[in-house]
Design a protein around this motif. Sequence first.
Motif, PDB file in Angstrom:
ATOM      1  N   ARG A 209       0.827  -1.209   0.000  1.00 43.90           N
ATOM      2  CA  ARG A 209       0.000   0.000   0.000  1.00 43.90           C
ATOM      3  C   ARG A 209       0.869   1.271   0.000  1.00 43.90           C
ATOM      4  O   ARG A 209       0.372   2.371  -0.180  1.00 43.90           O
ATOM      5  N   LEU A 210       2.154   1.096   0.223  1.00 42.53           N
ATOM      6  CA  LEU A 210       3.154   2.149   0.071  1.00 42.53           C
ATOM      7  C   LEU A 210       4.211   1.635  -0.897  1.00 42.53           C
ATOM      8  O   LEU A 210       4.484   0.431  -0.942  1.00 42.53           O
ATOM      9  N   GLU A 211       4.807   2.540  -1.653  1.00 46.56           N
ATOM     10  CA  GLU A 211       5.851   2.116  -2.576  1.00 46.56           C
ATOM     11  C   GLU A 211       7.240   2.145  -1.974  1.00 46.56           C
ATOM     12  O   GLU A 211       8.114   1.363  -2.362  1.00 46.56           O
ATOM     13  N   ALA A 212       7.476   3.053  -1.029  1.00 45.31           N
ATOM     14  CA  ALA A 212       8.846   3.243  -0.549  1.00 45.31           C
ATOM     15  C   ALA A 212       8.879   3.723   0.894  1.00 45.31           C
ATOM     16  O   ALA A 212       7.858   4.125   1.463  1.00 45.31           O
ATOM     17  N   ALA A 213      10.083   3.691   1.449  1.00 46.43           N
ATOM     18  CA  ALA A 213      10.300   4.204   2.803  1.00 46.43           C
ATOM     19  C   ALA A 213      11.795   4.246   3.081  1.00 46.43           C
ATOM     20  O   ALA A 213      12.597   3.613   2.380  1.00 46.43           O
ATOM     21  N   SER A 214      12.151   4.994   4.086  1.00 43.34           N
ATOM     22  CA  SER A 214      13.505   4.931   4.635  1.00 43.34           C
ATOM     23  C   SER A 214      13.349   4.533   6.091  1.00 43.34           C
ATOM     24  O   SER A 214      12.672   5.224   6.864  1.00 43.34           O
ATOM     25  N   VAL A 215      13.953   3.420   6.444  1.00 50.11           N
ATOM     26  CA  VAL A 215      13.775   2.856   7.783  1.00 50.11           C
ATOM     27  C   VAL A 215      15.133   2.449   8.336  1.00 50.11           C
ATOM     28  O   VAL A 215      16.034   2.067   7.578  1.00 50.11           O
TER      29      VAL A 215
END
Length: 334
Positions: A209-215
Motif C-alpha cells: 500500500r506504500l511504494e517506498a520508505a527509509s527505515v
Amino acid sequence: MMPTDEDRRRFLLQSAALGAAGAAAFGTSLPALAQSTWPSRNVRFVVPFAPGGSSEIVARATAAELSKTLGQSVYVDNKPGGGGNIAMGEVARAEDQHTLILGHIGTLAVNPYIYDKLPYDPNRDFKPITLLAKVPSLYVVHPDVPARNLKEWVALVRKNPGKFSYGSAGNGSAGHLAMEYLKMVADLFILHVPYRGTGPQLTDLLAGRLEAASVGAPAIMQFIKAGKLRCIATGSKERLPQLPDVPTVAEQGYPGFEMTQWYGLCAPANLAPANVDKLAVESVKAIRSASARERLSHDAAEAVGNTPAQFTAFIAQEQQRWKQVVARAKIKPD
C-alpha cells in the motif's frame, strides 16, 4: 559493682554526643552512601515510539544488559504519540528517580524546529547519559516497484511526479527526515504518508500500500533478506557488511550524502548527580557488551557508548545540522 542510674545517664549522653559528632564528621559521605543503593526498584525505560522499530530494538538490547549490572529490572515501556513529544514531556516531569527515556534524533535535534511549542526543553529538561547506537537509514521499495537501485527509482519518480508515496513513523521521525533529505538533494516529488510508529508503517509497506520508505536497518533487515522488501541504497558512508551488494546513496550520484539515525539514553534533569554517574558507567558497559554488540550488529546497527559530555556535544551538533534541513524542507508537524 552494678552501674548506678547516674552511670547509665552519663553513658547515654556520651553515646549521643559521639553519634552526633560522627554524623557531622561523615555527613558529606552519607548522601553518597544512600545514593549508591540506586536503583532501589525497577527502572522504567520509556521508548517514545510504537513497538516494532529500531528504537525498540536498541532499547531492549540496552535494558537487558542494564538489568544485569544495576541489580534491578529495567523494563521497556513504549509510549508513542505526537512525534515522541508526549513521552518526552512526561519523563521530563518525572520525579521518581527511576524513569529514563530513549533520546532520538527526532525528539532531541529535530522537534525543536518543527513544533511551535513543545512540552519539554531538550537541553534543559534532560541529562544526556550516553549515545547508545547509530543506525544506518536504508532506502527500500516494495518488490513490485520496477526499480532495482536508487538511480532507477529516481528516474521512475521524476517520470511520474506525485504518483508514488512513502511512509514514515510520523512527521519529524528519522524516516521522514531521511526521505526528505534524499528528496531535497535528488529533486524528487514523492507524497509523504505519516504513521503512528514504524510498526504500522511497515504493515502497509509490506502489503504494497506504500511504494517506498527509509527505515533504520534493525527494523527491516529481516524483510530485506527474505525478499519482502528491496533495498535500493544505504545512507551509510560505506557499504554495509550485511548488504555488500547494495551501494550507498553517495555511490549512486550524490557524493557526501550520509543519513544515520541515532539513539541515546537520557534521564530527567533532576536525577541525582551520583546516580547519573553510575548510570553513565553502567550504560556504556551495557551497550558495549558482547551480547548487545552482537544483537545490534546482526541488524547493521553500530553500538557506541560515550560520556555524558560527549553525548551533550553531539546533540548540539545535530541540532545545528537539522535546523537547516528542516528549514529548507519546510517540515511541519501533523
